[in-house]
Write a protein that holds these residues in place. Structure first.
Motif, short mmCIF file in Angstrom:
data_model
loop_
_atom_site.label_atom_id
_atom_site.label_comp_id
_atom_site.label_asym_id
_atom_site.label_seq_id
_atom_site.Cartn_x
_atom_site.Cartn_y
_atom_site.Cartn_z
N UNK A 1 0.85 -1.21 0.00
CA UNK A 1 0.00 0.00 0.00
C UNK A 1 0.88 1.25 0.00
N UNK A 2 2.05 1.17 0.59
CA UNK A 2 3.00 2.27 0.52
C UNK A 2 3.50 2.50 -0.90
N UNK A 3 3.70 1.42 -1.63
CA UNK A 3 4.06 1.56 -3.05
C UNK A 3 2.95 2.29 -3.79
N UNK A 4 1.71 1.91 -3.50
CA UNK A 4 0.56 2.54 -4.16
C UNK A 4 0.54 4.03 -3.86
N UNK A 5 0.77 4.38 -2.60
CA UNK A 5 0.78 5.79 -2.21
C UNK A 5 1.86 6.56 -2.98
N UNK A 6 2.98 5.88 -3.25
CA UNK A 6 4.07 6.50 -4.00
C UNK A 6 3.85 6.45 -5.51
N UNK A 7 2.70 5.89 -5.94
CA UNK A 7 2.37 5.86 -7.36
C UNK A 7 2.90 4.66 -8.12
N UNK A 8 3.28 3.61 -7.40
CA UNK A 8 3.81 2.41 -8.05
C UNK A 8 2.91 1.22 -7.76
N UNK A 9 2.75 0.35 -8.73
CA UNK A 9 2.00 -0.88 -8.50
C UNK A 9 2.96 -1.98 -8.05
N UNK A 10 2.42 -2.98 -7.38
CA UNK A 10 3.23 -4.13 -7.00
C UNK A 10 3.66 -4.88 -8.26
N UNK A 11 2.80 -4.93 -9.26
CA UNK A 11 3.14 -5.55 -10.54
C UNK A 11 4.39 -4.90 -11.13
N UNK A 12 4.41 -3.58 -11.20
CA UNK A 12 5.56 -2.87 -11.75
C UNK A 12 6.80 -3.12 -10.88
N UNK A 13 6.62 -3.08 -9.57
CA UNK A 13 7.73 -3.31 -8.65
C UNK A 13 8.37 -4.68 -8.90
N UNK A 14 7.55 -5.71 -9.00
CA UNK A 14 8.05 -7.08 -9.18
C UNK A 14 8.71 -7.25 -10.54
#
Length: 178
Positions: free
Chosen positions: A105-118
């Motif tokens: 959810x912190x990634x989301x707040x920073x504008x990143x998806x978990x999909x993109x992160x992975x």
């Protein structure tokens, strides 16, 4: 059509289904990525068959791995999960799943998806691993060690190099299908 499967995938009907329909196919569904990372954490020290057989229990207990819902779990939820006979009742693993939902959810707040992160770890392209019939997958690789270090640095929990490599093959970051 005959599907060529590794020996582990022929161990049971459930493992055949897992191999035929889930394992190793590139995944971009964030909820499923979170589910698989969570199940891989629970698998540490156990067999994947044990975890996969309990998948329905995990999905129910963790509200279908809806990231925002799991991130909102509290101490009472942890105690509820520790009493749930349909899942693996390990406090560290349960707390890691909740913690990881909060990191996502912190990634989301920073504008990143978990999909993109992975997927950024493999430059958005599945890495090919050639495995011969009967040959075991490596437990970890240099790449999984590097990714595990970065995931830990980014705040994720229960993401050692073996768990990360298993996750990578499960969600198609590494294509090790026969």
């Amino acid at each position: 059509m005959q599907i060529n499967r590794p020996a582990w995938a022929n161990a049971s009907v459930a493992m055949q289904d897992y191999y035929d329909h889930y394992w190793g196919f590139p995944v971009h569904d964030e909820r499923f990525l979170f589910e698989m990372l969570s199940l891989e954490a629970f698998q540490a020290g156990l067999s994947w068959a044990t975890i996969w057989q309990r998948r329905a229990g995990f999905e129910r207990a963790f509200r279908d791995f809806q990231i925002d819902e799991v991130a909102a779990f509290n101490a009472q939820d942890v105690e509820r999960l520790l009493d749930d006979p349909e899942i693996i009742r390990n406090r560290r693993k349960i707390e890691a799943v909740i913690h990881n939902a909060r990191v996502i959810t912190g990634l989301h707040t920073a504008g990143q998806t978990f999909d993109d992160y992975v997927w950024h770890f493999v430059d958005y392209q599945p890495q090919r691993l050639i495995v011969k019939a009967g040959e075991a997958l490596p437990a970890q690789t240099d790449q999984s060690r590097q990714i595990a270090r970065q995931m830990k640095k980014d705040g994720l929990a229960f993401v050692g190099p073996t768990t990360v490599y298993s996750f990578m093959t499960a969600v198609g970051l590494v294509n090790a299908r026969l």
